[in-house]
Scaffold this motif. Structure first.
Motif, PDB file in Angstrom:
ATOM      1  N   CYS A 179      31.626 -47.358  26.699  1.00 29.92           N
ATOM      2  CA  CYS A 179      32.462 -46.366  27.460  1.00 29.92           C
ATOM      3  C   CYS A 179      33.926 -47.076  27.364  1.00 29.92           C
ATOM      4  CB  CYS A 179      31.949 -46.779  28.971  1.00 29.92           C
ATOM      5  SG  CYS A 179      32.060 -48.102  29.706  1.00 29.92           S
ATOM      6  N   SER A 180      34.211 -48.431  27.108  1.00 33.37           N
ATOM      7  CA  SER A 180      35.481 -48.894  27.591  1.00 33.37           C
ATOM      8  C   SER A 180      35.863 -50.077  26.425  1.00 33.37           C
ATOM      9  CB  SER A 180      35.629 -49.468  28.915  1.00 33.37           C
ATOM     10  OG  SER A 180      34.676 -50.655  29.039  1.00 33.37           O
ATOM     11  N   PRO A 181      36.894 -50.553  26.007  1.00 31.07           N
ATOM     12  CA  PRO A 181      37.299 -51.616  25.346  1.00 31.07           C
ATOM     13  C   PRO A 181      36.526 -53.111  26.047  1.00 31.07           C
ATOM     14  CG  PRO A 181      39.384 -50.490  25.791  1.00 31.07           C
ATOM     15  CD  PRO A 181      38.245 -49.834  26.597  1.00 31.07           C
ATOM     16  N   LYS A 182      36.390 -52.961  27.159  1.00 33.94           N
ATOM     17  CA  LYS A 182      35.763 -54.058  27.860  1.00 33.94           C
ATOM     18  C   LYS A 182      34.466 -53.888  27.416  1.00 33.94           C
ATOM     19  CE  LYS A 182      34.642 -55.976  32.284  1.00 33.94           C
ATOM     20  NZ  LYS A 182      33.826 -55.463  33.578  1.00 33.94           N
ATOM     21  N   CYS A 183      33.690 -53.132  27.440  1.00 30.54           N
ATOM     22  CA  CYS A 183      32.152 -53.214  27.121  1.00 30.54           C
ATOM     23  C   CYS A 183      31.947 -53.428  25.515  1.00 30.54           C
ATOM     24  CB  CYS A 183      31.492 -51.884  27.324  1.00 30.54           C
ATOM     25  SG  CYS A 183      31.098 -51.741  29.042  1.00 30.54           S
ATOM     26  N   GLN A 184      32.959 -52.945  24.850  1.00 32.35           N
ATOM     27  CA  GLN A 184      33.116 -52.817  23.324  1.00 32.35           C
ATOM     28  C   GLN A 184      33.114 -54.530  23.139  1.00 32.35           C
ATOM     29  OE1 GLN A 184      33.705 -50.681  20.612  1.00 32.35           O
ATOM     30  NE2 GLN A 184      32.826 -52.682  19.623  1.00 32.35           N
ATOM     31  N   LYS A 185      34.068 -54.985  23.844  1.00 31.62           N
ATOM     32  CA  LYS A 185      34.032 -56.566  23.574  1.00 31.62           C
ATOM     33  C   LYS A 185      32.937 -57.466  24.088  1.00 31.62           C
ATOM     34  CE  LYS A 185      38.250 -59.327  24.544  1.00 31.62           C
ATOM     35  NZ  LYS A 185      39.353 -59.551  25.410  1.00 31.62           N
ATOM     36  N   ILE A 186      32.268 -56.839  24.841  1.00 35.61           N
ATOM     37  CA  ILE A 186      31.215 -57.653  25.549  1.00 35.61           C
ATOM     38  C   ILE A 186      29.964 -57.556  24.352  1.00 35.61           C
ATOM     39  CG2 ILE A 186      29.056 -57.743  26.881  1.00 35.61           C
ATOM     40  CD1 ILE A 186      31.136 -56.911  29.271  1.00 35.61           C
ATOM     41  N   ALA A 187      29.758 -56.198  23.804  1.00 33.39           N
ATOM     42  CA  ALA A 187      28.918 -56.106  22.723  1.00 33.39           C
ATOM     43  C   ALA A 187      29.187 -56.576  21.589  1.00 33.39           C
ATOM     44  CB  ALA A 187      28.923 -54.409  22.373  1.00 33.39           C
ATOM     45  N   SER A 188      30.372 -56.841  21.117  1.00 28.51           N
ATOM     46  CA  SER A 188      30.734 -57.562  19.941  1.00 28.51           C
ATOM     47  C   SER A 188      30.617 -59.085  19.844  1.00 28.51           C
ATOM     48  CB  SER A 188      32.052 -57.157  19.285  1.00 28.51           C
ATOM     49  OG  SER A 188      32.963 -57.936  19.797  1.00 28.51           O
ATOM     50  N   ALA A 189      30.788 -59.634  21.267  1.00 31.65           N
ATOM     51  CA  ALA A 189      30.573 -60.855  21.485  1.00 31.65           C
ATOM     52  C   ALA A 189      28.743 -61.229  21.571  1.00 31.65           C
ATOM     53  CB  ALA A 189      31.166 -61.549  22.736  1.00 31.65           C
ATOM     54  N   ARG A 190      28.247 -60.261  22.115  1.00 34.82           N
ATOM     55  CA  ARG A 190      26.713 -60.585  21.815  1.00 34.82           C
ATOM     56  C   ARG A 190      26.041 -60.574  20.601  1.00 34.82           C
ATOM     57  NH1 ARG A 190      24.422 -56.787  26.904  1.00 34.82           N
ATOM     58  NH2 ARG A 190      25.383 -58.067  28.584  1.00 34.82           N
ATOM     59  N   LYS A 191      26.720 -59.409  19.885  1.00 34.90           N
ATOM     60  CA  LYS A 191      26.332 -59.437  18.417  1.00 34.90           C
ATOM     61  C   LYS A 191      26.539 -60.441  17.727  1.00 34.90           C
ATOM     62  CE  LYS A 191      26.680 -56.498  14.582  1.00 34.90           C
ATOM     63  NZ  LYS A 191      27.990 -56.227  13.616  1.00 34.90           N
ATOM     64  N   LYS A 192      28.002 -61.260  18.082  1.00 31.03           N
ATOM     65  CA  LYS A 192      28.122 -62.629  16.914  1.00 31.03           C
ATOM     66  C   LYS A 192      27.222 -63.717  17.697  1.00 31.03           C
ATOM     67  CE  LYS A 192      33.089 -62.044  16.083  1.00 31.03           C
ATOM     68  NZ  LYS A 192      33.760 -61.549  17.201  1.00 31.03           N
ATOM     69  N   ALA A 193      26.703 -63.558  18.975  1.00 27.30           N
ATOM     70  CA  ALA A 193      26.144 -64.939  19.369  1.00 27.30           C
ATOM     71  C   ALA A 193      24.702 -64.720  18.834  1.00 27.30           C
ATOM     72  CB  ALA A 193      25.994 -64.721  20.958  1.00 27.30           C
ATOM     73  N   GLU A 194      24.211 -63.512  18.779  1.00 25.37           N
ATOM     74  CA  GLU A 194      22.868 -63.213  18.148  1.00 25.37           C
ATOM     75  C   GLU A 194      22.822 -63.502  16.581  1.00 25.37           C
ATOM     76  OE1 GLU A 194      19.794 -62.520  19.099  1.00 25.37           O
ATOM     77  OE2 GLU A 194      18.921 -61.781  17.722  1.00 25.37           O
ATOM     78  N   GLU A 195      24.020 -63.213  15.877  1.00 25.60           N
ATOM     79  CA  GLU A 195      24.098 -63.709  14.416  1.00 25.60           C
ATOM     80  C   GLU A 195      24.028 -65.252  14.366  1.00 25.60           C
ATOM     81  OE1 GLU A 195      27.449 -61.606  12.902  1.00 25.60           O
ATOM     82  OE2 GLU A 195      26.472 -59.675  13.172  1.00 25.60           O
ATOM     83  N   ARG A 196      24.692 -65.680  15.298  1.00 19.66           N
ATOM     84  CA  ARG A 196      24.644 -67.296  15.203  1.00 19.66           C
ATOM     85  C   ARG A 196      23.260 -67.820  15.246  1.00 19.66           C
ATOM     86  NH1 ARG A 196      29.534 -66.838  17.666  1.00 19.66           N
ATOM     87  NH2 ARG A 196      28.763 -67.071  19.563  1.00 19.66           N
ATOM     88  N   ARG A 197      22.689 -67.230  16.463  1.00 25.45           N
ATOM     89  CA  ARG A 197      21.399 -67.597  16.616  1.00 25.45           C
ATOM     90  C   ARG A 197      20.196 -67.580  15.789  1.00 25.45           C
ATOM     91  NH1 ARG A 197      16.371 -65.841  19.105  1.00 25.45           N
ATOM     92  NH2 ARG A 197      16.708 -64.083  18.278  1.00 25.45           N
ATOM     93  N   LEU A 198      20.304 -66.450  15.135  1.00 21.71           N
ATOM     94  CA  LEU A 198      19.442 -66.141  13.817  1.00 21.71           C
ATOM     95  C   LEU A 198      19.986 -67.189  12.610  1.00 21.71           C
ATOM     96  CD1 LEU A 198      19.108 -62.366  13.609  1.00 21.71           C
ATOM     97  CD2 LEU A 198      17.404 -63.757  14.538  1.00 21.71           C
ATOM     98  N   GLN A 199      21.223 -67.374  12.507  1.00 23.47           N
ATOM     99  CA  GLN A 199      21.554 -68.200  11.445  1.00 23.47           C
ATOM    100  C   GLN A 199      20.876 -69.854  11.640  1.00 23.47           C
ATOM    101  OE1 GLN A 199      25.793 -68.529  10.728  1.00 23.47           O
ATOM    102  NE2 GLN A 199      25.641 -69.891   9.188  1.00 23.47           N
TER     103      GLN A 199
END
Ligand SMILES: [Zn+2]
Length: 185
Positions: A29-49
């Motif tokens: 809905c907002s740049p703020k939520c977009q930012k949270i989503a991309s931070a979560r995605k990055k954290a998940e990628e790091r976790r899988l790595q």
């Protein structure tokens, strides 16, 4: 990508608020939520790595592995594995505090191995009913969703939507296009 001329209501994947999608791809809905989503995605990628790296280091010949190694091999969370050990559903040997070891052979009988990224692309292709009654022509999509034909073609390519030419018309499956433009609410 062109701004949408039809109203698509989406539910923000982060905060759950309903918003009007500006673009076909809008999920937040907002740049703020977009930012949270991309931070979560990055954290998940790091976790899988991290899991992938740990997995590489486990010798094939060793049967007794740590809880962390089991998580890396099977993708089952450490919390779940500890619970199963506590309940006696997985046999364990304890070499000391934080040194619980469990049998890889036993786990192989209970869980599938965690999928590696390389296997994810071998998912079966979806079969489509390409009969004209289940399809839109490019012109019908232009009208229905108020876009021009070059945008339609861009979306066909971007989302890998199959198309079929019969005579002068190109047909694409209705369900795929309706799904792209679908409102959540
Ligand atoms: Zn939101």
């Amino acid at each position: 990508m062109a701004t949408l001329k039809v109203e698509i209501k989406r539910k923000c994947a982060i905060c759950g608020n309903v918003f009007l999608a500006k673009f076909l791809d809008s999920r937040y809905c907002s740049p703020k939520c977009q930012k949270i989503a991309s931070a979560r995605k990055k954290a998940e990628e790091r976790r899988l790595q991290r899991l992938d790296e740990l997995k590489q280091r486990i010798p094939d010949a060793r049967d007794y592995i740590s809880i962390a190694e089991a998580e890396a091999l099977f993708g089952v969370s450490k919390k779940t594995l500890h619970r199963l050990v506590r309940k006696g559903e997985i046999q364990s040997i304890n070499l000391g505090t934080r040194l619980t070891r469990i049998s890889k052979t036993e786990l192989l009988g209970k869980f599938p191995l965690r999928e590696e990224p390389i296997n994810r692309q071998y998912a079966l292709p979806k079969l489509y009913n390409m009969e004209p009654e289940n399809c839109y022509t490019i012109g019908e999509i232009c009208q229905k969703y108020k876009i021009n034909d070059s945008s339609v073609w861009a979306q066909v390519r971007k989302y890998g939507i199959p198309s079929r030419q019969i005579g002068n018309y190109v047909y694409v499956p209705k369900e795929e296009f309706d799904k792209l433009y679908k409102s959540d609410v």
